[in-house]
Design a protein around this motif. Structure first.
Motif, PDB file in Angstrom:
ATOM      1  N   PHE A   1      16.186  16.998  84.719  1.00 61.82           N
ATOM      2  CA  PHE A   1      16.960  18.201  85.027  1.00 61.82           C
ATOM      3  C   PHE A   1      18.424  17.858  85.324  1.00 61.82           C
ATOM      4  N   GLY A   2      18.637  16.758  86.047  1.00 60.94           N
ATOM      5  CA  GLY A   2      20.008  16.370  86.391  1.00 60.94           C
ATOM      6  C   GLY A   2      20.850  16.094  85.157  1.00 60.94           C
ATOM      7  N   LEU A   3      20.325  15.311  84.223  1.00 59.00           N
ATOM      8  CA  LEU A   3      21.076  15.015  82.998  1.00 59.00           C
ATOM      9  C   LEU A   3      21.220  16.268  82.130  1.00 59.00           C
ATOM     10  N   SER A   4      20.160  17.101  82.088  1.00 57.08           N
ATOM     11  CA  SER A   4      20.239  18.352  81.305  1.00 57.08           C
ATOM     12  C   SER A   4      21.337  19.249  81.852  1.00 57.08           C
ATOM     13  N   PHE A   5      21.351  19.407  83.173  1.00 60.01           N
ATOM     14  CA  PHE A   5      22.337  20.280  83.811  1.00 60.01           C
ATOM     15  C   PHE A   5      23.744  19.754  83.588  1.00 60.01           C
ATOM     16  N   TYR A   6      23.945  18.461  83.785  1.00 60.00           N
ATOM     17  CA  TYR A   6      25.291  17.887  83.648  1.00 60.00           C
ATOM     18  C   TYR A   6      25.814  18.032  82.217  1.00 60.00           C
ATOM     19  N   TYR A   7      25.003  17.655  81.239  1.00 59.18           N
ATOM     20  CA  TYR A   7      25.485  17.693  79.857  1.00 59.18           C
ATOM     21  C   TYR A   7      25.531  19.116  79.290  1.00 59.18           C
ATOM     22  N   SER A   8      24.852  20.074  79.944  1.00 61.51           N
ATOM     23  CA  SER A   8      24.899  21.452  79.438  1.00 61.51           C
ATOM     24  C   SER A   8      26.322  22.012  79.505  1.00 61.51           C
ATOM     25  N   GLY A   9      27.095  21.559  80.508  1.00 63.43           N
ATOM     26  CA  GLY A   9      28.477  22.027  80.608  1.00 63.43           C
ATOM     27  C   GLY A   9      29.313  21.616  79.399  1.00 63.43           C
ATOM     28  N   TYR A  10      29.091  20.402  78.931  1.00 64.26           N
ATOM     29  CA  TYR A  10      29.837  19.911  77.766  1.00 64.26           C
ATOM     30  C   TYR A  10      29.312  20.529  76.466  1.00 64.26           C
ATOM     31  N   ILE A  11      27.990  20.653  76.373  1.00 68.75           N
ATOM     32  CA  ILE A  11      27.418  21.190  75.140  1.00 68.75           C
ATOM     33  C   ILE A  11      27.740  22.677  74.985  1.00 68.75           C
ATOM     34  N   SER A  12      27.946  23.391  76.106  1.00 66.81           N
ATOM     35  CA  SER A  12      28.368  24.792  75.998  1.00 66.81           C
ATOM     36  C   SER A  12      29.716  24.889  75.286  1.00 66.81           C
ATOM     37  N   GLU A  13      30.591  23.883  75.499  1.00 62.38           N
ATOM     38  CA  GLU A  13      31.875  23.872  74.796  1.00 62.38           C
ATOM     39  C   GLU A  13      31.676  23.615  73.302  1.00 62.38           C
ATOM     40  N   VAL A  14      30.665  22.815  72.978  1.00 60.17           N
ATOM     41  CA  VAL A  14      30.348  22.580  71.563  1.00 60.17           C
ATOM     42  C   VAL A  14      29.926  23.887  70.901  1.00 60.17           C
ATOM     43  N   PHE A  15      29.063  24.651  71.587  1.00 57.16           N
ATOM     44  CA  PHE A  15      28.637  25.942  71.034  1.00 57.16           C
ATOM     45  C   PHE A  15      29.829  26.899  70.921  1.00 57.16           C
ATOM     46  N   LYS A  16      30.719  26.863  71.908  1.00 61.89           N
ATOM     47  CA  LYS A  16      31.904  27.736  71.863  1.00 61.89           C
ATOM     48  C   LYS A  16      32.739  27.444  70.612  1.00 61.89           C
ATOM     49  N   ALA A  17      32.999  26.140  70.372  1.00 63.25           N
ATOM     50  CA  ALA A  17      33.797  25.769  69.201  1.00 63.25           C
ATOM     51  C   ALA A  17      33.068  26.130  67.903  1.00 63.25           C
ATOM     52  N   GLY A  18      31.750  25.897  67.884  1.00 69.99           N
ATOM     53  CA  GLY A  18      30.981  26.191  66.680  1.00 69.99           C
ATOM     54  C   GLY A  18      30.949  27.673  66.356  1.00 69.99           C
TER      55      GLY A  18
END
Length: 220
Positions: free
Chosen positions: A92-109
């Motif tokens: 959960f910790g790694l999922s939560f942390y990296y979700s912030g960065y991956i949300s930016e990937v979805f935004k750009a996509g």
């Protein structure tokens, strides 16, 4: 203390005992981070009252180091009666942390998909979610494949952080060998080499998936 090559070779099986947990945590964390990242981005595109809250959450996640978040989940929450298994906290910790960065990937996509596609879907009577899942999402996959692949490898290389909460991954196994033998050079060297091999294999797999996705997209 000299480097003992024979000892390094002998401890490879012991360090490898943590490889399956390393791979399991990396895969589950990547899935969790992708789902959460997509959720954050959808919330940032939802009602105007929800957008600033979602943006604050994403900014907070990205601003607080992953190790601090993991420490909070594992060492602070028990003070309030919430005790979670170490493996769950790690995923959960790694999922939560990296979700912030991956949300930016979805935004750009999503931003890269021409606005005319959404307008055409709206004119056909599709609601917001149907437009996202059936019109925008298929087109953005090609745009986000490369950065998503890079973050999947980043998550794999972040799994050693979980050694601090005793998740039995490869670095944890290497620490166990070191604490039993009082030799640190060889276990850390073996763990580093094994992570190098895993990362190279993961990079090759991601590159292969990107090529296949590119071919599939071009064929349509």
């Amino acid at each position: 203390m000299s480097f003992d090559v024979a000892f390094a070779v002998r401890i490879v099986p012991l360090v490898l005992e943590g490889i399956w947990n390393t791979i399991l945590v990396a895969i589950l964390s990547f899935i969790g981070a992708t789902l959460l990242g997509f959720l954050w981005e959808m919330l940032r595109r939802s009602h105007r009252l929800v957008r600033p809250i979602a943006q604050f959450i994403v900014d907070a996640i990205r601003s607080i180091p992953a190790l601090v978040q993991i420490y909070f989940l594992f060492f602070v929450l028990p003070s309030y009666g919430i005790v979670l298994p170490a493996l769950f906290v790690g995923v959960f910790g790694l999922s939560f942390y990296y979700s912030g960065y991956i949300s930016e990937v979805f935004k750009a996509g999503i931003d890269a998909v021409p606005i005319g596609q959404s307008e055409a879907a709206k004119s056909l009577g599709l609601n917001r979610w149907d437009t996202v899942f059936f019109v925008v999402a298929p087109q953005m996959l090609r745009n986000i494949a490369a950065p998503l692949g890079a973050y999947s490898i980043g998550i794999l290389k972040s799994t050693p952080l979980l050694a601090v909460i005793a998740v039995p991954e490869m670095l944890g196994s290497a620490f166990d060998v070191a604490s039993d033998t009082y030799r640190y050079a060889e276990p850390m060297f073996v763990a580093g080499i094994l992570f190098l091999i895993l990362s190279l294999l993961a990079a090759a797999l991601v590159a292969s998936l990107e090529r296949r996705l590119g071919l599939v997209t071009q064929s349509h």
